[in-house]
Design an enzyme around this catalytic site. Structure first.
Site: not given
Length: 493
Positions: A199, A221, A465
């Protein structure tokens, strides 16, 4: 035929071709030897082809959810053959570009397999058959039988032969349908059921891609979370995200054996837990191992040049990439350092500079990493656990993308930015991101770490922004106890 050069680079990946170009720019007569198209594993069999295919996966998922954006798309389906053709076209465009750059900088490119004859000379042989067939990668091909085609001599040599996927000694790993990342590119269609073993970045990216393409995916994993090298909060977040999307994640598990399947599945992988208890048997059409790499040092005859390798076959180097033979450098994966394309490239710059008498080095503690799953993951610097283990008095802060206007407009609110810093003075120790644009956002964090920036530096930097980059500023503000777009925490860590 014997040609003489100032610098000879063996391997044309992102480390090798960069070293060759920079050495040529610094006035050296340079040759580069490689077995396939310029760009190495990264451009031919790694970074670029996977990102091209992951982009197809991203577009597919976006179009499937287009009605959310007021866009109606009917009969959305995958044409995998076109995905592969697009990938090949991108690879060809970029490798052609590298070939042009090498030529434009006066680098002599020699095709073949280089073997050391002595510490200044290599013999160039024809490359033998590619291990996975004519359409497979040639970088791991052995030298062909017979005499060398030519000899090249140089004052300085750079070994940049990279690495190849490791296939662990699991019974049944040689069965048809069991592949590494190299073999996954050669699959003619999307498998119905895929078991991904490992993983970390490679396994997680293929799992994300195949799931988007419609496969039933299970990831095994052995560690408690996906991406075990990342900060634990990031690994847990990706594990939750995969599970929510329908990717089955089995952590703390390993594959004990693979055999021929039944009930329509060609393969069956027998799992055990990491404490040794037998677990389930998972049916699969394809088992993909993504559990590490090993160096390409075989058949280079390094001992002939007196170059030492470690017990794993890697080439130990100093901070200017010199091996134990001072005029022979090594860069990239073959050094066993951080196995990242951008690290190889920077090492190539440092090695070329050192050869030309300049005093340059690479700062490994400020190297970013990115994993192109959905959602993306990127990081630089220390994880919170590593910072604590190193003795730092740590403060950490998280800012969720769900509190960011651009993330809502973009339609991707999953994830966060996490900053780890020193409590006294606020020096940034690490930044960890999971979410939209993580691979691009990490550049600001890498710059901050490189120049010793503090939380105040990040908080006081005006960010446009609405942008995703505001999340880094907001995470710094939160760490300073001055959150704007999240509620103040009753307890700061």
């Amino acid at each position: 035929m014997n040609q003489q050069f100032d610098v000879l680079v063996i391997g044309g990946g992102p480390g090798g071709y960069v070293a060759a170009i920079r050495a040529a720019q610094l006035g050296k007569k340079v040759a580069l030897v490689d077995k396939e198209r310029p760009g190495g594993v990264c451009l031919n069999w790694g970074c670029i082809p996977t990102k091209a295919m992951l982009r197809s996966a991203e577009v597919l998922e976006t179009v499937r959810g287009a009605d959310e954006f007021g866009v109606l798309a009917d009969d959305v389906r995958l044409d995998y053959a076109t995905v592969l053709r697009r990938k090949d076209r991108i690879v060809r465009t970029l490798t052609d570009g590298i070939a042009h750059l090498l030529k434009a900088n006066g680098v002599t490119v020699v095709t073949g397999h280089a073997r050391f004859v002595d510490d200044h000379t290599v013999a160039v042989h024809e490359a033998g058959p590619a291990p996975l067939g004519d359409d497979g990668p040639r970088y791991a091909a052995p030298p062909a039988e017979g005499p060398a085609r030519e000899h090249l001599t140089a004052h300085h040599l750079v070994v940049a032969t990279g690495s190849r996927p490791a296939l662990p000694a699991v019974p049944g790993a040689d069965l048809p349908g069991v592949v590494t990342s190299d073999g996954a590119f050669l699959l003619p269609r999307v498998p119905s059921r895929v078991l991904v073993v490992g993983g970390s970045a490679v396994g997680a990216e293929w799992a994300s891609m195949f799931h988007a393409f419609g496969a039933e995916v299970t990831v095994v994993e052995m560690m408690p979370t996906l991406l075990p090298g990342e900060d634990q909060d990031i690994g847990r977040a990706l594990t939750r995200s995969f599970t929510k999307r329908g990717i089955r994640v089995l952590t703390r598990h390993t594959v004990a054996a693979i055999d021929e399947g039944s009930d329509g599945a060609p393969l069956r992988a027998h799992l055990t837990t990491t404490d040794g208890r037998p677990a389930e048997a998972v049916p699969a059409d394809t088992v993909l191992f993504g559990v590490g790499r090993r160096p390409n040092t075989a058949a280079l005859d390094l001992d002939t040049a007196g170059v030492r390798t470690d017990e794993r076959g890697y080439l130990p180097v100093d901070d200017q990439l010199r091996t134990n033979v001072p005029h022979i450098h090594a860069i990239g994966d073959v050094t066993g350092r951080l196995q990242l394309a951008h690290v190889a490239s920077h090492q190539g710059l440092v090695a070329a500079a050192a050869i030309c008498g300049h005093d340059e080095r690479i700062a490994y503690d400020a190297v970013p990493a990115a994993t192109f799953t959905h959602p993306e993951v990127a990081s630089v610097g220390l994880t919170e656990a590593a910072a604590v283990a190193a003795g730092h008095d740590v403060i950490s802060s998280r800012f969720p993308f769900a509190a960011l206007g651009r993330a809502h407009a973009y339609g991707a609110t999953e994830g966060m930015v996490k900053i780890v810093a020193e409590r006294d003075g606020g020096r940034v120790l690490g930044t960890h991101i999971i979410g939209p644009g993580a691979s691009d956002l990490i550049a600001e964090a890498a710059l901050a770490l490189t120049h010793g920036a503090t939380l105040t530096t990040l908080a006081d930097t005006v960010h446009a922004h609405p942008t995703l980059g505001e999340a880094t500023m907001e995470a710094a503000m939160s760490a300073l106890g001055l959150p704007l777009h999240t509620a103040p925490s009753p307890r700061r860590r």
